[in-house]
Each structure stands twice: as C-alpha cells, then as structure tokens.
Design a protein around this motif. Structure first.
Motif, PDB file in Angstrom:
ATOM      1  N   ALA A  58      22.869  84.956  64.654  1.00 11.41           N
ATOM      2  CA  ALA A  58      22.899  84.523  66.052  1.00 11.41           C
ATOM      3  C   ALA A  58      21.473  84.292  66.563  1.00 11.41           C
ATOM      4  O   ALA A  58      21.191  83.300  67.246  1.00 11.41           O
ATOM      5  CB  ALA A  58      23.618  85.572  66.898  1.00 11.41           C
ATOM      6  N   GLU A  59      20.580  85.206  66.214  1.00 15.98           N
ATOM      7  CA  GLU A  59      19.188  85.090  66.653  1.00 15.98           C
ATOM      8  C   GLU A  59      18.529  83.817  66.101  1.00 15.98           C
ATOM      9  O   GLU A  59      17.792  83.113  66.800  1.00 15.98           O
ATOM     10  CB  GLU A  59      18.423  86.340  66.170  1.00 15.98           C
ATOM     11  CG  GLU A  59      17.004  86.437  66.677  1.00 15.98           C
ATOM     12  CD  GLU A  59      16.231  87.601  66.045  1.00 15.98           C
ATOM     13  OE1 GLU A  59      16.794  88.319  65.180  1.00 15.98           O
ATOM     14  OE2 GLU A  59      15.056  87.783  66.406  1.00 15.98           O
ATOM     15  N   GLN A  60      18.848  83.513  64.851  1.00 10.70           N
ATOM     16  CA  GLN A  60      18.275  82.316  64.223  1.00 10.70           C
ATOM     17  C   GLN A  60      18.843  81.046  64.857  1.00 10.70           C
ATOM     18  O   GLN A  60      18.117  80.077  65.101  1.00 10.70           O
ATOM     19  CB  GLN A  60      18.545  82.329  62.706  1.00 10.70           C
ATOM     20  CG  GLN A  60      17.742  83.425  61.997  1.00 10.70           C
ATOM     21  CD  GLN A  60      18.199  83.674  60.567  1.00 10.70           C
ATOM     22  OE1 GLN A  60      19.238  83.162  60.124  1.00 10.70           O
ATOM     23  NE2 GLN A  60      17.430  84.481  59.847  1.00 10.70           N
TER      24      GLN A  60
ATOM     25  N   MET B 181      10.159  82.666  64.066  1.00  7.18           N
ATOM     26  CA  MET B 181       9.408  83.631  63.262  1.00  7.18           C
ATOM     27  C   MET B 181       9.906  85.054  63.507  1.00  7.18           C
ATOM     28  O   MET B 181      10.008  85.850  62.568  1.00  7.18           O
ATOM     29  CB  MET B 181       7.920  83.527  63.560  1.00  7.18           C
ATOM     30  CG  MET B 181       7.310  82.306  62.881  1.00  7.18           C
ATOM     31  SD  MET B 181       5.621  82.057  63.339  1.00  7.18           S
ATOM     32  CE  MET B 181       5.049  83.729  63.305  1.00  7.18           C
ATOM     33  N   ALA B 182      10.231  85.337  64.754  1.00  6.60           N
ATOM     34  CA  ALA B 182      10.773  86.670  65.065  1.00  6.60           C
ATOM     35  C   ALA B 182      12.101  86.881  64.332  1.00  6.60           C
ATOM     36  O   ALA B 182      12.463  88.005  63.992  1.00  6.60           O
ATOM     37  CB  ALA B 182      10.959  86.817  66.571  1.00  6.60           C
ATOM     38  N   ALA B 183      12.801  85.780  64.073  1.00  9.42           N
ATOM     39  CA  ALA B 183      14.074  85.855  63.346  1.00  9.42           C
ATOM     40  C   ALA B 183      13.866  85.771  61.833  1.00  9.42           C
ATOM     41  O   ALA B 183      14.828  85.583  61.084  1.00  9.42           O
ATOM     42  CB  ALA B 183      14.993  84.727  63.817  1.00  9.42           C
ATOM     43  N   GLY B 184      12.611  85.889  61.400  1.00  4.26           N
ATOM     44  CA  GLY B 184      12.318  85.943  59.966  1.00  4.26           C
ATOM     45  C   GLY B 184      11.870  84.632  59.347  1.00  4.26           C
ATOM     46  O   GLY B 184      11.680  84.548  58.138  1.00  4.26           O
ATOM     47  N   GLY B 185      11.688  83.615  60.149  1.00  6.33           N
ATOM     48  CA  GLY B 185      11.257  82.319  59.613  1.00  6.33           C
ATOM     49  C   GLY B 185       9.829  82.387  59.079  1.00  6.33           C
ATOM     50  O   GLY B 185       8.987  83.077  59.647  1.00  6.33           O
ATOM     51  N   ASN B 186       9.588  81.683  57.994  1.00  2.00           N
ATOM     52  CA  ASN B 186       8.237  81.577  57.444  1.00  2.00           C
ATOM     53  C   ASN B 186       7.742  80.157  57.698  1.00  2.00           C
ATOM     54  O   ASN B 186       8.470  79.191  57.485  1.00  2.00           O
ATOM     55  CB  ASN B 186       8.252  81.856  55.941  1.00  2.00           C
ATOM     56  CG  ASN B 186       6.887  81.608  55.307  1.00  2.00           C
ATOM     57  OD1 ASN B 186       6.509  80.468  55.045  1.00  2.00           O
ATOM     58  ND2 ASN B 186       6.141  82.676  55.074  1.00  2.00           N
ATOM     59  N   VAL B 187       6.493  80.050  58.123  1.00  2.00           N
ATOM     60  CA  VAL B 187       6.003  78.755  58.592  1.00  2.00           C
ATOM     61  C   VAL B 187       6.008  77.691  57.499  1.00  2.00           C
ATOM     62  O   VAL B 187       6.200  76.509  57.785  1.00  2.00           O
ATOM     63  CB  VAL B 187       4.607  78.889  59.236  1.00  2.00           C
ATOM     64  CG1 VAL B 187       3.533  79.126  58.192  1.00  2.00           C
ATOM     65  CG2 VAL B 187       4.287  77.679  60.105  1.00  2.00           C
TER      66      VAL B 187
ATOM     67  N   ALA C 180      11.156  88.634  55.133  1.00  2.00           N
ATOM     68  CA  ALA C 180      11.773  87.755  54.133  1.00  2.00           C
ATOM     69  C   ALA C 180      13.271  88.022  54.025  1.00  2.00           C
ATOM     70  O   ALA C 180      14.068  87.106  53.836  1.00  2.00           O
ATOM     71  CB  ALA C 180      11.098  87.947  52.778  1.00  2.00           C
ATOM     72  N   GLN C 181      13.635  89.295  54.170  1.00  2.00           N
ATOM     73  CA  GLN C 181      15.049  89.665  54.111  1.00  2.00           C
ATOM     74  C   GLN C 181      15.769  89.190  55.373  1.00  2.00           C
ATOM     75  O   GLN C 181      16.822  88.578  55.319  1.00  2.00           O
ATOM     76  CB  GLN C 181      15.153  91.180  53.959  1.00  2.00           C
ATOM     77  CG  GLN C 181      16.514  91.625  53.520  1.00  2.00           C
ATOM     78  CD  GLN C 181      16.534  93.112  53.134  1.00  2.00           C
ATOM     79  OE1 GLN C 181      15.488  93.710  52.882  1.00  2.00           O
ATOM     80  NE2 GLN C 181      17.707  93.677  53.106  1.00  2.00           N
ATOM     81  N   LYS C 182      15.141  89.451  56.502  1.00  2.00           N
ATOM     82  CA  LYS C 182      15.747  89.056  57.781  1.00  2.00           C
ATOM     83  C   LYS C 182      15.883  87.545  57.886  1.00  2.00           C
ATOM     84  O   LYS C 182      16.872  87.027  58.402  1.00  2.00           O
ATOM     85  CB  LYS C 182      14.848  89.568  58.918  1.00  2.00           C
ATOM     86  CG  LYS C 182      15.404  89.305  60.294  1.00  2.00           C
ATOM     87  CD  LYS C 182      14.533  89.931  61.380  1.00  2.00           C
ATOM     88  CE  LYS C 182      15.230  89.777  62.723  1.00  2.00           C
ATOM     89  NZ  LYS C 182      14.365  90.179  63.839  1.00  2.00           N
ATOM     90  N   GLY C 183      14.887  86.830  57.388  1.00  2.00           N
ATOM     91  CA  GLY C 183      14.842  85.378  57.596  1.00  2.00           C
ATOM     92  C   GLY C 183      15.494  84.563  56.514  1.00  2.00           C
ATOM     93  O   GLY C 183      15.423  83.331  56.543  1.00  2.00           O
ATOM     94  N   TYR C 184      16.137  85.231  55.563  1.00  2.00           N
ATOM     95  CA  TYR C 184      16.578  84.522  54.351  1.00  2.00           C
ATOM     96  C   TYR C 184      17.422  83.274  54.654  1.00  2.00           C
ATOM     97  O   TYR C 184      17.161  82.192  54.129  1.00  2.00           O
ATOM     98  CB  TYR C 184      17.341  85.473  53.421  1.00  2.00           C
ATOM     99  CG  TYR C 184      17.489  84.912  52.029  1.00  2.00           C
ATOM    100  CD1 TYR C 184      16.495  85.087  51.084  1.00  2.00           C
ATOM    101  CD2 TYR C 184      18.610  84.162  51.678  1.00  2.00           C
ATOM    102  CE1 TYR C 184      16.604  84.548  49.809  1.00  2.00           C
ATOM    103  CE2 TYR C 184      18.729  83.620  50.406  1.00  2.00           C
ATOM    104  CZ  TYR C 184      17.728  83.825  49.478  1.00  2.00           C
ATOM    105  OH  TYR C 184      17.837  83.281  48.215  1.00  2.00           O
ATOM    106  N   ALA C 185      18.415  83.416  55.511  1.00  2.00           N
ATOM    107  CA  ALA C 185      19.328  82.282  55.757  1.00  2.00           C
ATOM    108  C   ALA C 185      18.580  81.115  56.410  1.00  2.00           C
ATOM    109  O   ALA C 185      18.721  79.951  56.002  1.00  2.00           O
ATOM    110  CB  ALA C 185      20.488  82.731  56.646  1.00  2.00           C
ATOM    111  N   LEU C 186      17.757  81.431  57.403  1.00  2.00           N
ATOM    112  CA  LEU C 186      16.992  80.377  58.095  1.00  2.00           C
ATOM    113  C   LEU C 186      16.037  79.683  57.128  1.00  2.00           C
ATOM    114  O   LEU C 186      15.954  78.443  57.094  1.00  2.00           O
ATOM    115  CB  LEU C 186      16.208  81.008  59.262  1.00  2.00           C
ATOM    116  CG  LEU C 186      15.243  80.092  59.997  1.00  2.00           C
ATOM    117  CD1 LEU C 186      15.959  78.895  60.623  1.00  2.00           C
ATOM    118  CD2 LEU C 186      14.483  80.880  61.086  1.00  2.00           C
TER     119      LEU C 186
END
Lengths: 126, 295
Positions: free
Chosen positions: A57-59, A72-78, A20-26
């Motif tokens: 960059a990863e996102q 998802m690896a970049a923190g995205g939630n479905v 959730a922290q990693k994916g916040y921006a995405l």
C-alpha cells in the motif's frame, strides 16, 4: 544481535538489507522497465501493472504521488527508480529538485555553482 | 609474456551515453568532459592494448536484488549491452577473453575471494560507455574481462577489500603467460548523490584526495569505511570502489599520465585519469609529470 550502526548522514538513506527487503516489489517492478514492452504496459494500464508486482500500500501511494522520497521510504532504490522516472519523463535533476524541495532550475544552478568553490577550483586545476 | 600497461579511470554517468548518441560532445555543457578523451586515445594508440579488465558496478541490467553478488567475474565469450530503461541504443561491446577470465577466477579463489562467476552476462552503461569513450564509434578493438563490485545494496565490500581484490587480479595478470598487452578500467564516481534530501551533493576536496593518491598511495583511499565514503562522496560516490580495485590490479608502481576533473555532468563530479605502469610504452610526448604542488 544487531551490530552498532554508525551515525546517520543527514539527508542520506543507506539502501541496506532492511530497505532491500522492504522495497523488493517496487524495485522488481522498476527492474522490469528495462524492457520497452513492459514500459508500454505500465503506461497503458498502470493499476494493472502495479497489481501484477504486488506493490505494498505504501509503495502504491508513493508511485501514485510520483514522490521519490516516499518511494525511497517504501524501500525504493534510486538505481531502479530511475527506470520508472524515465517513463515519467523525469531525469536525475528533476528527481534532485523534487527531493530537495528546489525548483529544477535552482537545483541545476546549485550543481553548476559547486564548480566555483575554492576546493573545486583546486581539484579542476589539479 | 603478458604485460599490464596501465589503466583508464572514468565516470560512467548514463547521460554521457545520451550525449554521444545526440552528437552533443562539443556543446559547452559537455565539452569539458569530452575534451579529456583525445589525450587518452593518443595514449591508447601508442599502447595498443589487447585486453581490458573492466572493474565497474551493475545498476540493474544484469543483476537484480534477487541475486546480488559482492564480486562477480565474467567468463563469457560474448557480452551484450541492452536497453536499461531509457531506450538508449545499446553500445557495442567487444568479445570476452574466457581463458584470462578463468585464470583470474582461479587466482581469486586461491587468494580466498569467494566470487560469483558469470558465463552469461549483460554489461551495463558502466562498462559500455567507458569503452565508447575510449574507442568512439566502433566496437573496442580488445577482448574484455568484466568484474563487477556491488555498490548498490549495503553491506558493500570495504575499500580495503576492493583494493585487495584488485591486487589479486593483478597477480593473475602478472602470471598470465599469453602475449597480450593488458589494461584495466575502473569506472564510476566521482562524488555524487542522486537520492535523498542531500541529492546533488558533491565533494571536490575528497575527489582531489582520491585522484592525488590513486597512483602513488592507493592504500590512503582505504582508510575510510564505506559509511565514511558515503558521507564524503555521496551515496553513489561509493563507486570509487571500482577505481580502487582497478588501481590494485596495476601493481605497486604507476605514474599519472593525464587527469581531468569537471563539475558537473548531470549530478556528478566527473573525472578521467590515465595511469601507466613501467611496462607501458614510455611515451614522453604525452606524459605529464605531476605538478610539484601536487606531490
């Protein structure tokens, strides 16, 4: 101190605090797509829209590749990614096909076939 | 005195909303799911509930990751459904029952549940679609109290905690002095997984275990940890937590009125169940006793 984590479930990614922290921006970008105006803005100028949400960059790479597993690896939630998928004209069978490496038809057939197992028949009659 | 008459439990897949808006209910793909509903509506016609206490999870309409409550209780006069990103027309949502909301909130905090309260709250497809299925083509003729459970961002509350939450809500309902007939809804599930290399996973055996035990032994559903439920039911199958909480609000004794299980709708094993309590109008006409082999 971290607590003991249970054994991973194959093919399954738990959306936990780290994700959730990693994916916040995405995920924040995807959440903004509840608004039709924002969806239009993304379609009009994807790069500018992504800049506004400061994707990592990863996102950015994952979104550019339209690759759900990468997102998802970049923190995205479905649940949030589904809103982006909608813009891209992808439904959850398309997402499933992409993530499992199956064709969309084969993925849909796999879903239908699950009604034919003995356990499913028993549950349906239940 | 208020009476808690029973509950309707259903899957809430967004594609159901699309099927309703396209008028696709009778198509071969959709009919097995929509055919579950005439008996449910018959039961509702007999029972005439005034209030729905709705247990569901928000999927990113009202709540984002900036503020993610484990349990949230709506206390608004008015709730709205809005565009969730797919451009579906919002479904009508009935007004709130704020007095009952606050009675539930008081009881939950007294019972040591540290909840979030919401006086301004959008309700997503997980609440609006079940209401549209139960009362199609119109605003449901009830007032609602929405209760959300976080099934999005781990750590999620345990099944045991969700059942206890539901039971505490049940206490509030039992103590409520109003004349209303109250029903609960629990939405989501059953087994499904949208994400990861295991996408498309379903588990009819676990679903049957949940359905078989929902009325008679809901504590059986709390023997699994959240991680085990994800393994058994899929990453989104954890929405069974909403069913477990709703079941808790019905009290100790319930009986099963109807059950439909169908694979698949979209990527989901879909189920619709009605349970009633002893306070329900006993409607022998449509009541089915459990088949002997299920006991």
């Amino acid at each position: 101190m971290a607590t003991a984590t249970p054994a991973p479930i194959p093919g399954t990614h738990i959306f936990d605090g780290a994700a959730a922290q990693k994916g916040y921006a995405l995920n924040a970008m995807c959440y903004s797509f509840n608004s039709a105006q924002n969806r239009d803005a993304f379609v009009r100028d994807e790069a500018a829209y992504i800049d506004k949400f400061q994707l990592t960059a990863e996102q950015r790479e994952a979104v550019a590749a339209r690759n759900v597993l990468q997102m998802m690896a970049a923190g995205g939630n479905v649940y949030y990614l589904a809103k982006l998928a909608g813009i891209l004209g992808l439904n959850v069978q398309d997402l499933g096909a992409q993530q499992t490496g199956m064709s969309v038809d084969a993925f849909k057939q796999m879903l239908l076939d699950q009604a034919k197992t003995p356990a499913a028949k028993e549950a349906i009659c239940g | 005195m208020a009476k808690v008459i029973g509950g309707v439990f259903t899957s809430h897949v967004p594609a159901i909303g699309g099927a309703i808006q396209r008028g696709a209910q009778g198509e071969p793909y959709w009919a097995p799911f929509f055919n579950a509903w005439p008996p449910v509506r018959e039961w509702l016609d007999v029972q005439q509930p005034d209030v729905v206490v709705m247990f569901y999870n928000d999927h990113g309409l009202n709540f984002f990751l900036d503020k993610m409550p484990t349990f949230a209780v709506g206390a608004a006069e008015v709730y709205r459904n809005e565009d969730e990103g797919w451009g579906l027309h919002p479904f009508p949502v009935p007004p709130g029952h704020t007095e009952l909301s606050w009675a539930i909130i008081e009881k939950l905090v007294e019972e040591e549940f540290d909840i979030t309260t919401c006086q301004d709250m959008l309700v997503d497809h997980a609440a609006s679609i079940p209401l549209a299925l139960a009362w199609p083509g119109r605003e449901a003729p009830v007032r609602i109290v929405p209760i959300t459970i976080n099934t999005v961002q781990h750590p999620l509350p345990s099944a045991k905690r969700c059942l206890a939450l539901g039971r505490a809500v049940g206490k509030a309902l039992a103590e409520w002095q109003g004349p209303e007939k109250i029903m609960v809804m629990g939405t989501g599930g059953l087994s499904h997984q949208l994400d990861g290399e295991r996408a498309g996973f379903m588990n009819a055996e676990y679903d049957k275990f949940c359905m078989d035990n929902l009325a008679r032994d809901p504590d059986a559903l709390t023997t699994h940890s959240v991680h085990e439920i994800v393994e058994l039911s899929g990453t989104q199958g954890v929405e069974i937590l909403n069913w477990i909480a709703a079941r808790g609000a019905l009290g100790a004794s319930t009986s099963e009125v109807s059950r439909t299980y169908h694979i698949p709708i979209s990527n989901t094993a879909a189920a619709v169940m009605v349970l009633e309590t002893e306070a329900a109008v006993q409607s022998g006409k449509i009541k089915h006793e459990a088949e002997p082999e299920m006991i």
